[in-house]
Design a protein around this motif. Structure first.
Motif, PDB file in Angstrom:
ATOM      1  N   ALA A  96     -63.353  50.416  -3.052  1.00  0.00           N
ATOM      2  CA  ALA A  96     -62.379  50.051  -2.018  1.00  0.00           C
ATOM      3  C   ALA A  96     -62.423  51.047  -0.861  1.00  0.00           C
ATOM      4  CB  ALA A  96     -60.971  49.999  -2.610  1.00  0.00           C
ATOM      5  N   GLY A  97     -62.526  52.335  -1.177  1.00  0.00           N
ATOM      6  CA  GLY A  97     -62.623  53.354  -0.126  1.00  0.00           C
ATOM      7  C   GLY A  97     -63.887  53.195   0.697  1.00  0.00           C
ATOM      8  N   PHE A  98     -64.999  52.905   0.039  1.00  0.00           N
ATOM      9  CA  PHE A  98     -66.255  52.703   0.761  1.00  0.00           C
ATOM     10  C   PHE A  98     -66.158  51.496   1.679  1.00  0.00           C
ATOM     11  CE2 PHE A  98     -70.329  50.472   1.040  1.00  0.00           C
ATOM     12  CZ  PHE A  98     -71.075  51.442   1.700  1.00  0.00           C
ATOM     13  N   LEU A  99     -65.625  50.387   1.151  1.00  0.00           N
ATOM     14  CA  LEU A  99     -65.501  49.180   1.981  1.00  0.00           C
ATOM     15  C   LEU A  99     -64.550  49.404   3.147  1.00  0.00           C
ATOM     16  CD1 LEU A  99     -65.405  46.395  -0.749  1.00  0.00           C
ATOM     17  CD2 LEU A  99     -67.288  46.965   0.800  1.00  0.00           C
ATOM     18  N   LEU A 100     -63.462  50.118   2.916  1.00  0.00           N
ATOM     19  CA  LEU A 100     -62.519  50.417   3.995  1.00  0.00           C
ATOM     20  C   LEU A 100     -63.182  51.287   5.052  1.00  0.00           C
ATOM     21  CD1 LEU A 100     -59.618  50.118   5.018  1.00  0.00           C
ATOM     22  CD2 LEU A 100     -59.059  52.198   3.750  1.00  0.00           C
ATOM     23  N   GLY A 101     -63.934  52.297   4.616  1.00  0.00           N
ATOM     24  CA  GLY A 101     -64.647  53.159   5.560  1.00  0.00           C
ATOM     25  C   GLY A 101     -65.702  52.395   6.335  1.00  0.00           C
ATOM     26  N   ALA A 102     -66.441  51.508   5.661  1.00  0.00           N
ATOM     27  CA  ALA A 102     -67.461  50.712   6.342  1.00  0.00           C
ATOM     28  C   ALA A 102     -66.810  49.792   7.379  1.00  0.00           C
ATOM     29  CB  ALA A 102     -68.268  49.906   5.328  1.00  0.00           C
ATOM     30  N   CYS A 103     -65.698  49.184   7.023  1.00  0.00           N
ATOM     31  CA  CYS A 103     -64.988  48.316   7.971  1.00  0.00           C
ATOM     32  C   CYS A 103     -64.521  49.117   9.187  1.00  0.00           C
ATOM     33  CB  CYS A 103     -63.794  47.637   7.300  1.00  0.00           C
ATOM     34  SG  CYS A 103     -64.260  46.343   6.141  1.00  0.00           S
ATOM     35  N   ALA A 104     -64.030  50.321   8.945  1.00  0.00           N
ATOM     36  CA  ALA A 104     -63.574  51.161  10.054  1.00  0.00           C
ATOM     37  C   ALA A 104     -64.739  51.519  10.968  1.00  0.00           C
ATOM     38  CB  ALA A 104     -62.909  52.434   9.515  1.00  0.00           C
ATOM     39  N   VAL A 105     -65.877  51.880  10.387  1.00  0.00           N
ATOM     40  CA  VAL A 105     -67.052  52.233  11.191  1.00  0.00           C
ATOM     41  C   VAL A 105     -67.520  51.032  12.001  1.00  0.00           C
ATOM     42  CG1 VAL A 105     -69.507  52.851  11.047  1.00  0.00           C
ATOM     43  CG2 VAL A 105     -67.806  54.143   9.753  1.00  0.00           C
ATOM     44  N   PHE A 106     -67.643  49.870  11.335  1.00  0.00           N
ATOM     45  CA  PHE A 106     -68.095  48.677  12.063  1.00  0.00           C
ATOM     46  C   PHE A 106     -67.065  48.230  13.093  1.00  0.00           C
ATOM     47  CE2 PHE A 106     -70.856  47.864   8.236  1.00  0.00           C
ATOM     48  CZ  PHE A 106     -72.042  48.152   8.898  1.00  0.00           C
ATOM     49  N   GLY A 107     -65.792  48.400  12.803  1.00  0.00           N
ATOM     50  CA  GLY A 107     -64.746  48.055  13.775  1.00  0.00           C
ATOM     51  C   GLY A 107     -64.828  48.947  15.002  1.00  0.00           C
ATOM     52  N   CYS A 108     -64.994  50.244  14.772  1.00  0.00           N
ATOM     53  CA  CYS A 108     -65.122  51.167  15.901  1.00  0.00           C
ATOM     54  C   CYS A 108     -66.381  50.874  16.704  1.00  0.00           C
ATOM     55  CB  CYS A 108     -65.157  52.618  15.411  1.00  0.00           C
ATOM     56  SG  CYS A 108     -63.566  53.208  14.781  1.00  0.00           S
ATOM     57  N   ALA A 109     -67.463  50.547  16.008  1.00  0.00           N
ATOM     58  CA  ALA A 109     -68.714  50.208  16.698  1.00  0.00           C
ATOM     59  C   ALA A 109     -68.527  48.947  17.532  1.00  0.00           C
ATOM     60  CB  ALA A 109     -69.843  50.037  15.692  1.00  0.00           C
ATOM     61  N   GLY A 110     -67.825  47.982  16.983  1.00  0.00           N
ATOM     62  CA  GLY A 110     -67.575  46.739  17.723  1.00  0.00           C
ATOM     63  C   GLY A 110     -66.731  46.983  18.960  1.00  0.00           C
ATOM     64  N   VAL A 111     -65.708  47.812  18.821  1.00  0.00           N
ATOM     65  CA  VAL A 111     -64.861  48.134  19.978  1.00  0.00           C
ATOM     66  C   VAL A 111     -65.679  48.877  21.018  1.00  0.00           C
ATOM     67  CG1 VAL A 111     -62.887  49.541  20.740  1.00  0.00           C
ATOM     68  CG2 VAL A 111     -62.695  48.111  18.696  1.00  0.00           C
ATOM     69  N   LEU A 112     -66.492  49.791  20.590  1.00  0.00           N
ATOM     70  CA  LEU A 112     -67.339  50.575  21.515  1.00  0.00           C
ATOM     71  C   LEU A 112     -68.305  49.674  22.260  1.00  0.00           C
ATOM     72  CD1 LEU A 112     -67.970  53.408  22.519  1.00  0.00           C
ATOM     73  CD2 LEU A 112     -69.632  53.616  20.673  1.00  0.00           C
ATOM     74  N   VAL A 113     -68.919  48.744  21.537  1.00  0.00           N
ATOM     75  CA  VAL A 113     -69.843  47.808  22.181  1.00  0.00           C
ATOM     76  C   VAL A 113     -69.090  46.936  23.183  1.00  0.00           C
ATOM     77  CG1 VAL A 113     -71.281  45.761  21.749  1.00  0.00           C
ATOM     78  CG2 VAL A 113     -71.533  47.792  20.309  1.00  0.00           C
ATOM     79  N   ALA A 114     -67.894  46.489  22.806  1.00  0.00           N
ATOM     80  CA  ALA A 114     -67.104  45.635  23.705  1.00  0.00           C
ATOM     81  C   ALA A 114     -66.694  46.413  24.952  1.00  0.00           C
ATOM     82  CB  ALA A 114     -65.865  45.114  22.982  1.00  0.00           C
ATOM     83  N   VAL A 115     -66.289  47.666  24.777  1.00  0.00           N
ATOM     84  CA  VAL A 115     -65.868  48.483  25.915  1.00  0.00           C
ATOM     85  C   VAL A 115     -67.064  48.764  26.829  1.00  0.00           C
ATOM     86  CG1 VAL A 115     -65.051  50.781  26.569  1.00  0.00           C
ATOM     87  CG2 VAL A 115     -63.872  49.506  24.786  1.00  0.00           C
ATOM     88  N   LEU A 116     -68.187  49.123  26.246  1.00  0.00           N
ATOM     89  CA  LEU A 116     -69.374  49.413  27.056  1.00  0.00           C
ATOM     90  C   LEU A 116     -69.882  48.143  27.732  1.00  0.00           C
ATOM     91  CD1 LEU A 116     -71.347  51.919  24.807  1.00  0.00           C
ATOM     92  CD2 LEU A 116     -70.035  52.405  26.865  1.00  0.00           C
ATOM     93  N   GLY A 117     -69.802  47.016  27.025  1.00  0.00           N
ATOM     94  CA  GLY A 117     -70.257  45.752  27.625  1.00  0.00           C
ATOM     95  C   GLY A 117     -69.345  45.323  28.753  1.00  0.00           C
TER      96      GLY A 117
END
Length: 121
Positions: A96-117
């Motif tokens: 559960a901790g790994f999945l939560l961390g992975a979701c957080a990383v991918f969420g931050c990456a998605g926000v970063l891509v959206a902001v940069l785009g």
């Protein structure tokens, strides 16, 4: 056991049976030795009575040893169950901790891509 977890089940069973026979033989020998020590001061006993007392003592000694082994095996089984449950719970928490961390990383990456785009367009 002897650490033969890599052995096939039939071989493990055979090793367990041999260990059991050796354990009983050792307990019988200990019982005989203890019985001889117990009856040594009773020099007034005849040989036949002394043998009878020693045989009864040995039988009681073996009965007590078997009872002790059974209690130990039961306790080991309960402990194994408890540890297996704790291990499963730990694995669930880690996953559960790994999945939560992975979701957080991918969420931050998605926000970063959206902001940069959005900043380019």
């Amino acid at each position: 056991m002897t650490g033969g977890d890599s052995l096939p089940p039939i071989a493990r069973a055979l090793v367990g049976e041999i260990e059991g026979h050796l354990l009983v033989a050792a307990a019988r020998a200990e019982g005989r030795t203890a019985a001889a020590r117990f009856t040594a001061p009773f020099d007034w006993l005849g040989d036949a009575r002394r043998r009878e007392v020693e045989e009864r003592f040995e039988a009681e000694y073996l009965t007590l040893a078997r009872t002790s082994w059974q209690r130990t095996a039961e306790r080991a089984g309960r402990l194994r169950g408890e540890y297996e449950e704790r291990y499963r719970a730990l694995r669930r928490r880690l996953l559960a901790g790994f999945l939560l961390g992975a979701c957080a990383v991918f969420g931050c990456a998605g926000v970063l891509v959206a902001v940069l785009g959005a900043g380019r367009g």
